[in-house]
Design a protein around this motif. Structure first.
Motif, short mmCIF file in Angstrom:
data_model
loop_
_atom_site.label_atom_id
_atom_site.label_comp_id
_atom_site.label_asym_id
_atom_site.label_seq_id
_atom_site.Cartn_x
_atom_site.Cartn_y
_atom_site.Cartn_z
N GLY A 148 35.72 52.40 32.74
CA GLY A 148 35.31 51.01 32.80
C GLY A 148 35.82 50.43 34.10
O GLY A 148 37.03 50.33 34.31
N ILE A 149 34.90 50.05 34.99
CA ILE A 149 35.27 49.64 36.35
C ILE A 149 34.71 48.25 36.62
O ILE A 149 33.52 48.00 36.44
N GLY A 150 35.58 47.34 37.05
CA GLY A 150 35.12 45.99 37.36
C GLY A 150 36.29 45.04 37.52
O GLY A 150 37.45 45.42 37.38
N PRO A 151 35.99 43.77 37.81
CA PRO A 151 37.04 42.80 38.13
C PRO A 151 37.86 42.40 36.91
O PRO A 151 37.52 42.71 35.75
N ALA A 152 38.95 41.71 37.17
CA ALA A 152 39.83 41.22 36.11
C ALA A 152 39.07 40.27 35.20
O ALA A 152 38.17 39.55 35.63
N ASP A 278 40.09 48.27 38.60
CA ASP A 278 39.43 47.27 39.44
C ASP A 278 39.62 47.70 40.88
O ASP A 278 40.74 47.67 41.41
N ARG A 279 38.54 48.09 41.53
CA ARG A 279 38.65 48.63 42.90
C ARG A 279 39.12 47.60 43.91
O ARG A 279 39.51 47.95 45.02
N THR A 280 39.09 46.31 43.56
CA THR A 280 39.51 45.26 44.50
C THR A 280 40.99 44.93 44.38
O THR A 280 41.48 44.07 45.12
N ASN A 308 30.93 52.90 33.32
CA ASN A 308 30.42 51.58 32.97
C ASN A 308 30.98 50.56 33.96
O ASN A 308 32.18 50.55 34.23
N TYR A 309 30.10 49.69 34.48
CA TYR A 309 30.48 48.77 35.55
C TYR A 309 30.32 47.32 35.10
O TYR A 309 29.38 46.97 34.37
N PHE A 310 31.26 46.49 35.57
CA PHE A 310 31.26 45.07 35.27
C PHE A 310 31.22 44.28 36.57
O PHE A 310 31.66 44.76 37.61
N THR A 311 30.71 43.06 36.49
CA THR A 311 30.69 42.15 37.64
C THR A 311 31.32 40.82 37.23
O THR A 311 31.73 40.64 36.08
N SER A 312 31.35 39.89 38.16
CA SER A 312 31.90 38.57 37.85
C SER A 312 31.14 37.88 36.73
O SER A 312 31.68 37.01 36.04
N LYS A 313 29.88 38.27 36.50
CA LYS A 313 29.10 37.68 35.41
C LYS A 313 29.63 38.09 34.04
O LYS A 313 29.27 37.48 33.03
N ASP A 314 30.46 39.13 33.99
CA ASP A 314 31.01 39.60 32.72
C ASP A 314 32.41 39.04 32.44
O ASP A 314 33.02 39.40 31.43
#
Length: 332
Positions: A148-152, A278-280, A308-314
């Motif tokens: 699971g990869i994406g922002p906080a 979170d890669r950032t 599975n990828y997440f963005t700021s919209k999630d």
């Protein structure tokens, strides 16, 4: 002077009225001071007018149809004996009024055909609030190894721990193992007092927080004492084979390439493994490559592994969190 026709009256926006037979449930649907209706109006740009046990939705056809679906989905929750909190309104707005479905457990993969997804734990039902979260939960049940990869704030760790607790209480795994690299987030904490547990617990606190959301506190403590739940730094995983366990590696962007390889190769029979990151937010020393990036580069072509990828919209924290993430992404 000739007769002139009066100007045509402006067209009224289309109206769609829905009847809700149980007035008590309708009150719960509207929320305190109609808070739930106000949120639906704000997000979809419609107007909702209550007329007895009817809700009339005024607005353009598309948003009005979506608002009706959201209202019906929320009312169906109430008919099923569930409550409607502000988070439930947010979820239905994000999911477009996803009605139906059943609770997930390890033997209910037929659920993946569609409908709402719920994760049973001892303290609460956990429901994904975005399409990406829903796909992620399905992947956690369907794959032995998932990323699971994406922002906080997108629920990566929270949902992984919820699925782990579900699989544990359903008897599909014997243990829950939660780990993360003990890397400071850009600051030196110095020498912490106490024994080894005291020193590493500050790094592990988010994992304790998630567990305590799903299991009674006394039960968490008892299971930790019995080593049926383990919360430990990544370095403690070396040399182990993790069988019949649900294993979560959190903050995986702070694992080195060697640590990531070491962790992935701990997977044993009857186990599930989830890696979140979170890669950032990489806190490794300059020049040290992230093991998460290496794993993503090397393993995406293995069909048994889910990414599975997440963005700021999630983001499901405060709405400002999503705005902050988007601002930083735009600047980067």
């Amino acid at each position: 002077m000739g007769n002139t026709a009066p100007p045509p009256a402006p067209e009224s926006p289309p109206e769609a009225a829905i009847e809700f037979p149980d007035n008590k449930l309708l009150i719960d649907l509207c929320g305190e001071y109609d808070r739930n209706l106000a949120e639906i109006e704000r997000v979809l740009g419609v107007q909702i007018v209550r007329r007895g046990n009817l809700l009339a939705v005024l607005g353009e056809a598309g948003p009005a149809t979506e608002a009706k679906a959201v209202l019906r989905a929320l009312y169906a929750r109430l008919e099923g004996g569930k409550g409607v909190a502000f988070a439930d309104v947010d979820r239905e707005l994000r999911m477009g009024g996803d009605e139906g479905g059943a609770a997930l457990d390890g033997d209910q993969l037929e659920m993946f055909k569609g409908g709402a997804v719920e994760i049973r734990t001892r303290k609460k039902l956990v429901e994904p609030r975005t399409d990406a979260q829903k796909a992620y939960v399905r992947a956690l049940f369907a794959h032995e190894l998932a990323f699971g990869i994406g922002p906080a704030g997108t629920g990566k760790t929270y949902l992984a721990v919820a699925v782990g607790v579900n699989m544990f209480i359903e008897g599909h795994v014997d243990r829950i193992i939660l780990s993360r690299p003990a890397v400071e987030a850009g600051e030196k904490l110095g020498y912490l007092p106490g024994d080894m547990k005291d020193k590493v617990d500050p790094y592990m606190q988010p994992l304790y927080d998630a567990l305590n959301d799903f299991l009674p506190g006394k039960q968490v403590q008892k299971l930790i004492e019995e080593k049926r739940i383990e919360i430990a730094p990544l370095a403690f995983m070396r040399g182990r084979t993790l069988s019949n366990a649900f294993v979560v590696l959190d903050e995986a962007q702070n694992a080195t390439s060697m640590q990531m390889k070491m962790f992935l190769t701990r997977l044993g029979e009857g186990s599930r493994m989830v890696i979140t990151g979170d890669r950032t937010q990489i806190d490794l020393p300059r020049g040290v490559p992230s093991g998460l990036a290496d794993a993503e580069r090397l393993l995406t072509r293995i069909p048994q592994i889910s990414f599975n990828y997440f963005t700021s919209k999630d983001v499901v924290r405060h709405p400002l969190v999503a705005a902050i993430i988007e601002a930083y992404e735009a600047d980067g």
